[in-house]
Motif scaffolding. Sequence first.
Motif, PDB file in Angstrom:
ATOM      1  N   PHE A 244       9.760   9.642  -2.578  1.00 44.66           N
ATOM      2  CA  PHE A 244       8.634  10.543  -2.361  1.00 44.66           C
ATOM      3  C   PHE A 244       7.428   9.767  -1.834  1.00 44.66           C
ATOM      4  O   PHE A 244       6.604  10.285  -1.103  1.00 44.66           O
ATOM      5  N   TYR A 245       7.325   8.499  -2.193  1.00 41.22           N
ATOM      6  CA  TYR A 245       6.204   7.652  -1.803  1.00 41.22           C
ATOM      7  C   TYR A 245       6.594   6.781  -0.619  1.00 41.22           C
ATOM      8  O   TYR A 245       7.697   6.286  -0.544  1.00 41.22           O
ATOM      9  N   GLN A 246       5.666   6.592   0.280  1.00 42.70           N
ATOM     10  CA  GLN A 246       5.867   5.719   1.426  1.00 42.70           C
ATOM     11  C   GLN A 246       5.177   4.388   1.138  1.00 42.70           C
ATOM     12  O   GLN A 246       4.148   4.354   0.476  1.00 42.70           O
ATOM     13  N   THR A 247       5.744   3.303   1.637  1.00 45.11           N
ATOM     14  CA  THR A 247       5.239   1.965   1.340  1.00 45.11           C
ATOM     15  C   THR A 247       4.935   1.206   2.621  1.00 45.11           C
ATOM     16  O   THR A 247       5.717   1.236   3.568  1.00 45.11           O
ATOM     17  N   ILE A 248       3.796   0.512   2.610  1.00 47.67           N
ATOM     18  CA  ILE A 248       3.418  -0.378   3.701  1.00 47.67           C
ATOM     19  C   ILE A 248       3.227  -1.760   3.085  1.00 47.67           C
ATOM     20  O   ILE A 248       2.343  -1.937   2.238  1.00 47.67           O
TER      21      ILE A 248
ATOM     22  N   LEU B 291       0.872  -1.158   0.000  1.00 49.07           N
ATOM     23  CA  LEU B 291       0.000   0.000   0.000  1.00 49.07           C
ATOM     24  C   LEU B 291       0.912   1.210   0.000  1.00 49.07           C
ATOM     25  O   LEU B 291       1.784   1.332   0.863  1.00 49.07           O
ATOM     26  N   ASN B 292       0.756   2.093  -0.978  1.00 50.31           N
ATOM     27  CA  ASN B 292       1.644   3.242  -1.124  1.00 50.31           C
ATOM     28  C   ASN B 292       0.846   4.526  -0.966  1.00 50.31           C
ATOM     29  O   ASN B 292      -0.328   4.583  -1.333  1.00 50.31           O
ATOM     30  N   PHE B 293       1.505   5.547  -0.445  1.00 51.39           N
ATOM     31  CA  PHE B 293       0.841   6.828  -0.232  1.00 51.39           C
ATOM     32  C   PHE B 293       1.858   7.953  -0.291  1.00 51.39           C
ATOM     33  O   PHE B 293       3.064   7.723  -0.217  1.00 51.39           O
ATOM     34  N   ILE B 294       1.347   9.154  -0.429  1.00 48.40           N
ATOM     35  CA  ILE B 294       2.191  10.350  -0.412  1.00 48.40           C
ATOM     36  C   ILE B 294       2.023  10.964   0.968  1.00 48.40           C
ATOM     37  O   ILE B 294       0.935  11.398   1.333  1.00 48.40           O
ATOM     38  N   GLY B 295       3.088  10.942   1.729  1.00 53.84           N
ATOM     39  CA  GLY B 295       3.001  11.460   3.089  1.00 53.84           C
ATOM     40  C   GLY B 295       4.240  11.128   3.891  1.00 53.84           C
ATOM     41  O   GLY B 295       5.330  10.967   3.338  1.00 53.84           O
TER      42      GLY B 295
ATOM     43  N   VAL C 113     -17.198   7.828   3.339  1.00 57.53           N
ATOM     44  CA  VAL C 113     -15.979   8.107   4.105  1.00 57.53           C
ATOM     45  C   VAL C 113     -14.879   7.113   3.741  1.00 57.53           C
ATOM     46  O   VAL C 113     -13.735   7.494   3.509  1.00 57.53           O
ATOM     47  N   VAL C 114     -15.230   5.841   3.653  1.00 50.40           N
ATOM     48  CA  VAL C 114     -14.245   4.809   3.301  1.00 50.40           C
ATOM     49  C   VAL C 114     -13.686   5.082   1.913  1.00 50.40           C
ATOM     50  O   VAL C 114     -12.473   5.005   1.687  1.00 50.40           O
ATOM     51  N   TYR C 115     -14.539   5.418   0.968  1.00 49.28           N
ATOM     52  CA  TYR C 115     -14.100   5.701  -0.396  1.00 49.28           C
ATOM     53  C   TYR C 115     -13.154   6.905  -0.411  1.00 49.28           C
ATOM     54  O   TYR C 115     -12.119   6.878  -1.063  1.00 49.28           O
ATOM     55  N   ASN C 116     -13.503   7.965   0.326  1.00 45.63           N
ATOM     56  CA  ASN C 116     -12.641   9.154   0.381  1.00 45.63           C
ATOM     57  C   ASN C 116     -11.289   8.847   1.011  1.00 45.63           C
ATOM     58  O   ASN C 116     -10.273   9.402   0.603  1.00 45.63           O
ATOM     59  N   ILE C 117     -11.251   7.966   1.967  1.00 45.65           N
ATOM     60  CA  ILE C 117      -9.982   7.604   2.601  1.00 45.65           C
ATOM     61  C   ILE C 117      -9.135   6.753   1.662  1.00 45.65           C
ATOM     62  O   ILE C 117      -7.950   7.010   1.477  1.00 45.65           O
ATOM     63  N   LEU C 118      -9.747   5.747   1.041  1.00 46.20           N
ATOM     64  CA  LEU C 118      -8.987   4.861   0.154  1.00 46.20           C
ATOM     65  C   LEU C 118      -8.524   5.565  -1.112  1.00 46.20           C
ATOM     66  O   LEU C 118      -7.626   5.079  -1.795  1.00 46.20           O
ATOM     67  N   ASN C 119      -9.099   6.731  -1.422  1.00 43.39           N
ATOM     68  CA  ASN C 119      -8.634   7.562  -2.533  1.00 43.39           C
ATOM     69  C   ASN C 119      -7.182   8.007  -2.347  1.00 43.39           C
ATOM     70  O   ASN C 119      -6.545   8.441  -3.294  1.00 43.39           O
ATOM     71  N   ASN C 120      -6.683   7.927  -1.125  1.00 43.90           N
ATOM     72  CA  ASN C 120      -5.347   8.420  -0.803  1.00 43.90           C
ATOM     73  C   ASN C 120      -4.244   7.387  -0.990  1.00 43.90           C
ATOM     74  O   ASN C 120      -3.085   7.690  -0.758  1.00 43.90           O
ATOM     75  N   PHE C 121      -4.595   6.181  -1.408  1.00 45.29           N
ATOM     76  CA  PHE C 121      -3.620   5.110  -1.480  1.00 45.29           C
ATOM     77  C   PHE C 121      -3.524   4.521  -2.877  1.00 45.29           C
ATOM     78  O   PHE C 121      -4.471   4.558  -3.652  1.00 45.29           O
TER      79      PHE C 121
END
Length: 133
Positions: free
Chosen positions: A44-48, A9-13, A87-95
């Motif tokens: 630039f991307y963080q990975t989980i 799971l990758n994100f910008i943060g 809310v779940v959809y808006n959160i998962l938009n970040n990954f």
Amino acid sequence: MDKNLHSSLNFIGVRINNHEIMIKSKPGFFDALTLSKHPSKNSFYQTIPLSDTQSVSFYYYNKRFQFTYQNQSFRLFEGNQRLSEHVVYNILNNFIVKEGNKASYLTSFPEDKIRTAKKKKTRVLAESKRVGE
């Protein structure tokens, strides 16, 4: 998902520690393309890693959420509250979910825009004559 592929799971943060992250912005098409082509070249991307079943906490709009990944399924919650689908959809938009060299992300389309109908050009047939000669 194929168990042999490395999933993450990758994100910008920013990763605060092993169990907490802070999201800075939503990914886009270019981000998914970059992660699928050159994942190790960009810090630039963080990975989980998703192979672990550990719980990860993150902050989104000053609220703390937790997710777990188990049996190819995400579980997202805020304390004991049940989250709405929106809310779940808006959160998962970040990954961005990455499996091997494939990257996938959710995006939302803009609200339907009301466009004005195109006006048909009316043709006018005109003739002119001098008056009063």
